[in-house]
Design a protein around this motif. Sequence first.
Motif, PDB file in Angstrom:
ATOM      1  N   PRO A  32       0.826  -1.206   0.000  1.00  0.00           N
ATOM      2  CA  PRO A  32       0.000   0.000   0.000  1.00  0.00           C
ATOM      3  C   PRO A  32       0.864   1.262   0.000  1.00  0.00           C
ATOM      4  O   PRO A  32       1.903   1.320   0.670  1.00  0.00           O
ATOM      5  CB  PRO A  32      -0.795  -0.117   1.305  1.00  0.00           C
ATOM      6  CG  PRO A  32      -0.849  -1.587   1.573  1.00  0.00           C
ATOM      7  CD  PRO A  32       0.471  -2.120   1.087  1.00  0.00           C
ATOM      8  N   ASP A  33       0.442   2.246  -0.778  1.00  0.00           N
ATOM      9  CA  ASP A  33       1.142   3.532  -0.906  1.00  0.00           C
ATOM     10  C   ASP A  33       2.603   3.365  -1.300  1.00  0.00           C
ATOM     11  O   ASP A  33       3.470   4.130  -0.862  1.00  0.00           O
ATOM     12  CB  ASP A  33       1.027   4.353   0.393  1.00  0.00           C
ATOM     13  CG  ASP A  33      -0.410   4.786   0.641  1.00  0.00           C
ATOM     14  OD1 ASP A  33      -1.074   5.204  -0.329  1.00  0.00           O
ATOM     15  OD2 ASP A  33      -0.873   4.662   1.788  1.00  0.00           O
ATOM     16  N   ALA A  34       2.883   2.384  -2.150  1.00  0.00           N
ATOM     17  CA  ALA A  34       4.247   2.143  -2.608  1.00  0.00           C
ATOM     18  C   ALA A  34       4.286   2.096  -4.128  1.00  0.00           C
ATOM     19  O   ALA A  34       3.256   2.140  -4.799  1.00  0.00           O
ATOM     20  CB  ALA A  34       4.785   0.840  -2.021  1.00  0.00           C
ATOM     21  N   LEU A  35       5.501   2.008  -4.660  1.00  0.00           N
ATOM     22  CA  LEU A  35       5.724   2.002  -6.094  1.00  0.00           C
ATOM     23  C   LEU A  35       6.759   0.943  -6.433  1.00  0.00           C
ATOM     24  O   LEU A  35       7.713   0.740  -5.679  1.00  0.00           O
ATOM     25  CB  LEU A  35       6.231   3.383  -6.527  1.00  0.00           C
ATOM     26  CG  LEU A  35       6.695   3.554  -7.963  1.00  0.00           C
ATOM     27  CD1 LEU A  35       6.160   4.849  -8.522  1.00  0.00           C
ATOM     28  CD2 LEU A  35       8.199   3.538  -8.049  1.00  0.00           C
ATOM     29  N   ALA A  36       6.568   0.273  -7.570  1.00  0.00           N
ATOM     30  CA  ALA A  36       7.572  -0.665  -8.085  1.00  0.00           C
ATOM     31  C   ALA A  36       7.916  -0.228  -9.500  1.00  0.00           C
ATOM     32  O   ALA A  36       7.056   0.223 -10.256  1.00  0.00           O
ATOM     33  CB  ALA A  36       7.026  -2.088  -8.099  1.00  0.00           C
ATOM     34  N   GLU A  37       9.181  -0.339  -9.832  1.00  0.00           N
ATOM     35  CA  GLU A  37       9.632   0.018 -11.170  1.00  0.00           C
ATOM     36  C   GLU A  37       9.914  -1.263 -11.947  1.00  0.00           C
ATOM     37  O   GLU A  37      10.627  -2.141 -11.475  1.00  0.00           O
ATOM     38  CB  GLU A  37      10.908   0.864 -11.060  1.00  0.00           C
ATOM     39  CG  GLU A  37      11.329   1.514 -12.335  1.00  0.00           C
ATOM     40  CD  GLU A  37      12.488   2.474 -12.119  1.00  0.00           C
ATOM     41  OE1 GLU A  37      13.280   2.614 -13.058  1.00  0.00           O
ATOM     42  OE2 GLU A  37      12.605   3.051 -11.021  1.00  0.00           O
ATOM     43  N   LEU A  38       9.319  -1.383 -13.136  1.00  0.00           N
ATOM     44  CA  LEU A  38       9.464  -2.574 -13.964  1.00  0.00           C
ATOM     45  C   LEU A  38      10.153  -2.203 -15.268  1.00  0.00           C
ATOM     46  O   LEU A  38       9.660  -1.350 -16.004  1.00  0.00           O
ATOM     47  CB  LEU A  38       8.083  -3.184 -14.263  1.00  0.00           C
ATOM     48  CG  LEU A  38       8.060  -4.340 -15.251  1.00  0.00           C
ATOM     49  CD1 LEU A  38       8.744  -5.570 -14.642  1.00  0.00           C
ATOM     50  CD2 LEU A  38       6.641  -4.665 -15.656  1.00  0.00           C
ATOM     51  N   LEU A  39      11.280  -2.844 -15.548  1.00  0.00           N
ATOM     52  CA  LEU A  39      11.951  -2.618 -16.818  1.00  0.00           C
ATOM     53  C   LEU A  39      11.095  -3.203 -17.929  1.00  0.00           C
ATOM     54  O   LEU A  39      10.677  -4.362 -17.850  1.00  0.00           O
ATOM     55  CB  LEU A  39      13.334  -3.256 -16.822  1.00  0.00           C
ATOM     56  CG  LEU A  39      14.344  -2.648 -15.842  1.00  0.00           C
ATOM     57  CD1 LEU A  39      15.650  -3.413 -15.880  1.00  0.00           C
ATOM     58  CD2 LEU A  39      14.576  -1.180 -16.145  1.00  0.00           C
ATOM     59  N   THR A  40      10.808  -2.401 -18.960  1.00  0.00           N
ATOM     60  CA  THR A  40       9.926  -2.857 -20.028  1.00  0.00           C
ATOM     61  C   THR A  40      10.682  -3.330 -21.264  1.00  0.00           C
ATOM     62  O   THR A  40      10.061  -3.845 -22.191  1.00  0.00           O
ATOM     63  CB  THR A  40       8.924  -1.753 -20.424  1.00  0.00           C
ATOM     64  OG1 THR A  40       9.643  -0.557 -20.693  1.00  0.00           O
ATOM     65  CG2 THR A  40       7.915  -1.528 -19.320  1.00  0.00           C
ATOM     66  N   ASP A  41      11.995  -3.149 -21.311  1.00  0.00           N
ATOM     67  CA  ASP A  41      12.769  -3.741 -22.394  1.00  0.00           C
ATOM     68  C   ASP A  41      12.738  -5.246 -22.182  1.00  0.00           C
ATOM     69  O   ASP A  41      12.928  -5.720 -21.057  1.00  0.00           O
ATOM     70  CB  ASP A  41      14.216  -3.248 -22.361  1.00  0.00           C
ATOM     71  CG  ASP A  41      14.321  -1.752 -22.596  1.00  0.00           C
ATOM     72  OD1 ASP A  41      13.506  -1.219 -23.366  1.00  0.00           O
ATOM     73  OD2 ASP A  41      15.216  -1.127 -22.010  1.00  0.00           O
ATOM     74  N   LEU A  42      12.467  -5.997 -23.245  1.00  0.00           N
ATOM     75  CA  LEU A  42      12.393  -7.446 -23.089  1.00  0.00           C
ATOM     76  C   LEU A  42      13.746  -7.978 -22.651  1.00  0.00           C
ATOM     77  O   LEU A  42      14.741  -7.792 -23.344  1.00  0.00           O
ATOM     78  CB  LEU A  42      11.964  -8.119 -24.393  1.00  0.00           C
ATOM     79  CG  LEU A  42      10.503  -7.997 -24.753  1.00  0.00           C
ATOM     80  CD1 LEU A  42      10.229  -8.689 -26.082  1.00  0.00           C
ATOM     81  CD2 LEU A  42       9.620  -8.577 -23.677  1.00  0.00           C
ATOM     82  N   PRO A  43      13.775  -8.645 -21.511  1.00  0.00           N
ATOM     83  CA  PRO A  43      15.035  -9.226 -21.052  1.00  0.00           C
ATOM     84  C   PRO A  43      15.331 -10.508 -21.829  1.00  0.00           C
ATOM     85  O   PRO A  43      14.435 -11.072 -22.467  1.00  0.00           O
ATOM     86  CB  PRO A  43      14.756  -9.548 -19.584  1.00  0.00           C
ATOM     87  CG  PRO A  43      13.289  -9.815 -19.560  1.00  0.00           C
ATOM     88  CD  PRO A  43      12.684  -8.899 -20.594  1.00  0.00           C
ATOM     89  N   PRO A  44      16.573 -10.968 -21.773  1.00  0.00           N
ATOM     90  CA  PRO A  44      16.833 -12.283 -22.368  1.00  0.00           C
ATOM     91  C   PRO A  44      15.932 -13.309 -21.694  1.00  0.00           C
ATOM     92  O   PRO A  44      15.746 -13.294 -20.484  1.00  0.00           O
ATOM     93  CB  PRO A  44      18.305 -12.541 -22.032  1.00  0.00           C
ATOM     94  CG  PRO A  44      18.880 -11.186 -21.782  1.00  0.00           C
ATOM     95  CD  PRO A  44      17.755 -10.367 -21.200  1.00  0.00           C
ATOM     96  N   SER A  45      15.346 -14.157 -22.501  1.00  0.00           N
ATOM     97  CA  SER A  45      14.460 -15.196 -21.990  1.00  0.00           C
ATOM     98  C   SER A  45      14.993 -16.545 -22.420  1.00  0.00           C
ATOM     99  O   SER A  45      15.898 -16.643 -23.239  1.00  0.00           O
ATOM    100  CB  SER A  45      13.050 -15.001 -22.547  1.00  0.00           C
ATOM    101  OG  SER A  45      12.509 -13.770 -22.135  1.00  0.00           O
TER     102      SER A  45
END
Length: 182
Positions: A32-45
Amino acid sequence: MSMNLTNKTSYQAYFTVLKGDLVVAAHIPVSPDALAELLTDLPPSSIFATTTIDGNTYTTATQSFVGAAGFLAQVKQVLQQGTYDFELVNVGYSHPNQLQLQKTCIAPVIFSLRTNGQVEQNVVVTDSFVATTLSISDTYTIYAVINGVTTEAVQTNNPQATITVVVDTTSLESGYFTLVVS
């Protein structure tokens, strides 16, 4: 580039983000009341395939890829050993925004996609010689689970968008949540 996932509720939120049909990240916890940052460049899979033949389960070696790719799961006879060899072959791709998966064997094949060491998505291919495709377009689909309820999904073409889950203040009953894209 990164997308911000923000939680403006009093519950833990679990975000899932897809790029086209490809799961970028599943069930990212945001307090709650927090933020997460997600890299949107496709990582190696990486990808591997599994099937069952005559009651025996076969799994291929894992192959790495980034972005568009094509894979074929096939069963080969190994006459010298009297066995089968189940292998995954990189066959290239015919569309730049797709992951193409196909098989030649009779039994269904499960293609398992890993990102950051975790299986994020399984794709079952049942038809031989027919490619199953996953779009990896620039459209992101996001939804969240809050207090056991899944929100309606939102979409954006902005890989740097901020997605915020808030309490829905429309005429719906209390306890509903909605995602806001900015």
